[in-house]
Scaffold this motif. Structure first.
Motif, PDB file in Angstrom:
ATOM      1  N   GLY A 145       0.819  -1.196   0.000  1.00  0.00           N
ATOM      2  CA  GLY A 145       0.000   0.000   0.000  1.00  0.00           C
ATOM      3  C   GLY A 145       0.854   1.248   0.000  1.00  0.00           C
ATOM      4  O   GLY A 145       2.078   1.177   0.180  1.00  0.00           O
ATOM      5  N   VAL A 146       0.204   2.386  -0.205  1.00  0.00           N
ATOM      6  CA  VAL A 146       0.857   3.696  -0.167  1.00  0.00           C
ATOM      7  C   VAL A 146       0.004   4.610   0.700  1.00  0.00           C
ATOM      8  O   VAL A 146      -1.200   4.759   0.445  1.00  0.00           O
ATOM      9  CB  VAL A 146       1.003   4.301  -1.577  1.00  0.00           C
ATOM     10  CG1 VAL A 146       1.640   5.697  -1.484  1.00  0.00           C
ATOM     11  CG2 VAL A 146       1.818   3.398  -2.484  1.00  0.00           C
ATOM     12  N   VAL A 147       0.590   5.200   1.727  1.00  0.00           N
ATOM     13  CA  VAL A 147      -0.130   6.143   2.586  1.00  0.00           C
ATOM     14  C   VAL A 147       0.707   7.404   2.738  1.00  0.00           C
ATOM     15  O   VAL A 147       1.906   7.411   2.439  1.00  0.00           O
ATOM     16  CB  VAL A 147      -0.437   5.534   3.970  1.00  0.00           C
ATOM     17  CG1 VAL A 147      -1.345   4.321   3.841  1.00  0.00           C
ATOM     18  CG2 VAL A 147       0.844   5.149   4.702  1.00  0.00           C
ATOM     19  N   HIS A 148       0.065   8.460   3.248  1.00  0.00           N
ATOM     20  CA  HIS A 148       0.720   9.772   3.250  1.00  0.00           C
ATOM     21  C   HIS A 148       0.856  10.399   4.637  1.00  0.00           C
ATOM     22  O   HIS A 148       1.187  11.584   4.741  1.00  0.00           O
ATOM     23  CB  HIS A 148      -0.058  10.713   2.328  1.00  0.00           C
ATOM     24  CG  HIS A 148      -0.240  10.173   0.939  1.00  0.00           C
ATOM     25  ND1 HIS A 148       0.814  10.015   0.066  1.00  0.00           N
ATOM     26  CD2 HIS A 148      -1.353   9.722   0.301  1.00  0.00           C
ATOM     27  CE1 HIS A 148       0.356   9.511  -1.074  1.00  0.00           C
ATOM     28  NE2 HIS A 148      -0.944   9.316  -0.956  1.00  0.00           N
TER      29      HIS A 148
ATOM     30  N   GLY B  89      -0.336   8.421  10.949  1.00  0.00           N
ATOM     31  CA  GLY B  89      -1.542   7.771  11.452  1.00  0.00           C
ATOM     32  C   GLY B  89      -2.071   6.723  10.493  1.00  0.00           C
ATOM     33  O   GLY B  89      -2.446   5.620  10.904  1.00  0.00           O
ATOM     34  N   ASP B  90      -2.092   7.070   9.211  1.00  0.00           N
ATOM     35  CA  ASP B  90      -2.560   6.112   8.205  1.00  0.00           C
ATOM     36  C   ASP B  90      -1.621   4.907   8.127  1.00  0.00           C
ATOM     37  O   ASP B  90      -2.064   3.775   7.902  1.00  0.00           O
ATOM     38  CB  ASP B  90      -2.648   6.785   6.837  1.00  0.00           C
ATOM     39  CG  ASP B  90      -3.843   7.713   6.721  1.00  0.00           C
ATOM     40  OD1 ASP B  90      -4.758   7.602   7.571  1.00  0.00           O
ATOM     41  OD2 ASP B  90      -3.864   8.544   5.795  1.00  0.00           O
ATOM     42  N   ALA B  91      -0.326   5.136   8.325  1.00  0.00           N
ATOM     43  CA  ALA B  91       0.637   4.036   8.295  1.00  0.00           C
ATOM     44  C   ALA B  91       0.361   3.050   9.423  1.00  0.00           C
ATOM     45  O   ALA B  91       0.336   1.826   9.205  1.00  0.00           O
ATOM     46  CB  ALA B  91       2.056   4.581   8.403  1.00  0.00           C
TER      47      ALA B  91
ATOM     48  N   ARG C 165      -4.079  -3.568  10.220  1.00  0.00           N
ATOM     49  CA  ARG C 165      -5.121  -4.362   9.562  1.00  0.00           C
ATOM     50  C   ARG C 165      -4.641  -5.155   8.354  1.00  0.00           C
ATOM     51  O   ARG C 165      -5.349  -6.059   7.888  1.00  0.00           O
ATOM     52  CB  ARG C 165      -6.274  -3.447   9.138  1.00  0.00           C
ATOM     53  CG  ARG C 165      -5.960  -2.484   8.010  1.00  0.00           C
ATOM     54  CD  ARG C 165      -7.190  -1.726   7.542  1.00  0.00           C
ATOM     55  NE  ARG C 165      -6.940  -0.956   6.340  1.00  0.00           N
ATOM     56  CZ  ARG C 165      -6.558   0.307   6.308  1.00  0.00           C
ATOM     57  NH1 ARG C 165      -6.413   0.966   7.455  1.00  0.00           N
ATOM     58  NH2 ARG C 165      -6.347   0.931   5.167  1.00  0.00           N
ATOM     59  N   GLU C 166      -3.436  -4.845   7.828  1.00  0.00           N
ATOM     60  CA  GLU C 166      -2.937  -5.518   6.637  1.00  0.00           C
ATOM     61  C   GLU C 166      -1.555  -6.115   6.906  1.00  0.00           C
ATOM     62  O   GLU C 166      -0.781  -5.573   7.699  1.00  0.00           O
ATOM     63  CB  GLU C 166      -2.838  -4.538   5.460  1.00  0.00           C
ATOM     64  CG  GLU C 166      -4.147  -3.868   5.070  1.00  0.00           C
ATOM     65  CD  GLU C 166      -5.112  -4.823   4.399  1.00  0.00           C
ATOM     66  OE1 GLU C 166      -4.680  -5.914   3.977  1.00  0.00           O
ATOM     67  OE2 GLU C 166      -6.300  -4.473   4.294  1.00  0.00           O
ATOM     68  N   PRO C 167      -1.234  -7.239   6.253  1.00  0.00           N
ATOM     69  CA  PRO C 167       0.113  -7.816   6.432  1.00  0.00           C
ATOM     70  C   PRO C 167       1.180  -6.969   5.740  1.00  0.00           C
ATOM     71  O   PRO C 167       1.087  -6.683   4.548  1.00  0.00           O
ATOM     72  CB  PRO C 167      -0.014  -9.196   5.781  1.00  0.00           C
ATOM     73  CG  PRO C 167      -1.133  -9.071   4.794  1.00  0.00           C
ATOM     74  CD  PRO C 167      -2.087  -8.068   5.387  1.00  0.00           C
TER      75      PRO C 167
ATOM     76  N   GLY D 157       3.842  -4.196  19.109  1.00  0.00           N
ATOM     77  CA  GLY D 157       4.332  -5.555  18.935  1.00  0.00           C
ATOM     78  C   GLY D 157       4.272  -6.054  17.505  1.00  0.00           C
ATOM     79  O   GLY D 157       4.240  -7.269  17.272  1.00  0.00           O
ATOM     80  N   LEU D 158       4.280  -5.139  16.556  1.00  0.00           N
ATOM     81  CA  LEU D 158       4.190  -5.527  15.149  1.00  0.00           C
ATOM     82  C   LEU D 158       5.589  -5.869  14.619  1.00  0.00           C
ATOM     83  O   LEU D 158       6.489  -5.033  14.667  1.00  0.00           O
ATOM     84  CB  LEU D 158       3.581  -4.395  14.322  1.00  0.00           C
ATOM     85  CG  LEU D 158       2.132  -4.047  14.663  1.00  0.00           C
ATOM     86  CD1 LEU D 158       1.684  -2.778  13.947  1.00  0.00           C
ATOM     87  CD2 LEU D 158       1.208  -5.209  14.303  1.00  0.00           C
TER      88      LEU D 158
END
Length: 222
Positions: free
Chosen positions: A31-34, A37-39, A45-47, A73-74
């Motif tokens: 994915g691409v986020v900006h 917070g979005d990261a 929610r995504e691998p 813990g990710l």
């Protein structure tokens, strides 16, 4: 397949990073986020295996994102992709688990080497028989020396050209760059062409009143 999240607030740079990653075998863009917070929300929610993280984000600093990933813990690795040159910041990045540090602007070849070495490190598995194997595994993250510049070119002049371009949002012609650094037009053009050929600058035609358009060069903001 190593799943990569691109975190970059500049849309043009984010798209460039996405394209770069997708050109490499063994990597995919999750994915691409900006924003920071979005990261964090994306990673929850995504691998994701690896984050290409800009440090100067509109809502928070990249270091805060790293700390939040660790607190949650990710098991996600981070490569910093930033213009920040403060060694104190580099040390802080290492302390929160950043595995590579990539300065902007950079070429595709530079990012490719970073990612390939990260993949080599990630693929290492099993129990080692001694210190040498541990050193070899960790050494996979170290970048080799950059190839030398073409004969007759100097690092000092190249950096002067880059500094001149960084202060010119609209770009510079070879003549303007030559005046800015106190060199000949031929010399300036050679360095500008080197930057353009290696993806660190864009060539743009500028049309005057008569005659052929003049080529201007603008620093690639990635």
């Amino acid at each position: 397949m190593i799943r990569v999240l691109v975190v970059e607030d500049e849309p043009v740079a984010a798209e460039a990073h996405r394209v770069y990653v997708e050109r490499l075998p063994g990597f995919s863009v999750a994915g691409v986020v900006h924003s920071g917070g979005d990261a964090l929300r994306f990673c929850e929610r995504e691998p994701v295996d690896l984050v290409l993280l800009d440090f100067y984000l509109p809502d928070t600093h990249g270091l805060a994102v790293c700390r939040s990933l660790r607190a949650a813990g990710l098991p996600i690795d981070v490569i910093a992709v930033t213009s920040a040159r403060d060694l104190g910041l580099v040390k802080a990045a290492v302390s929160v688990g950043v595995v590579q540090y990539l300065l902007k602007p950079f070429t595709f070849a530079t990012l490719r080497e970073k990612l390939e070495r990260y993949a080599e490190f990630r693929d290492a598995s099993g129990e080692v028989t001694g210190q040498a194997e541990i050193d070899r595994a960790l050494g996979a993250l170290r970048t080799t020396e950059q190839p030398p510049l073409p004969k007759g070119m100097s690092v000092q002049t190249l950096e002067a050209i880059q500094d001149a371009l960084s202060g010119a949002a609209e770009g510079l012609s070879a003549g303007a760059a030559a005046s800015a650094i106190g060199a000949s037009r031929v010399t300036a053009r050679r360095y500008l062409e080197y930057l353009a050929d290696n993806g660190m600058a864009h060539r743009e035609p500028h049309y005057g009143q008569v005659g052929r358009p003049e080529v201007w060069y603008r620093l690639t903001r990635v």
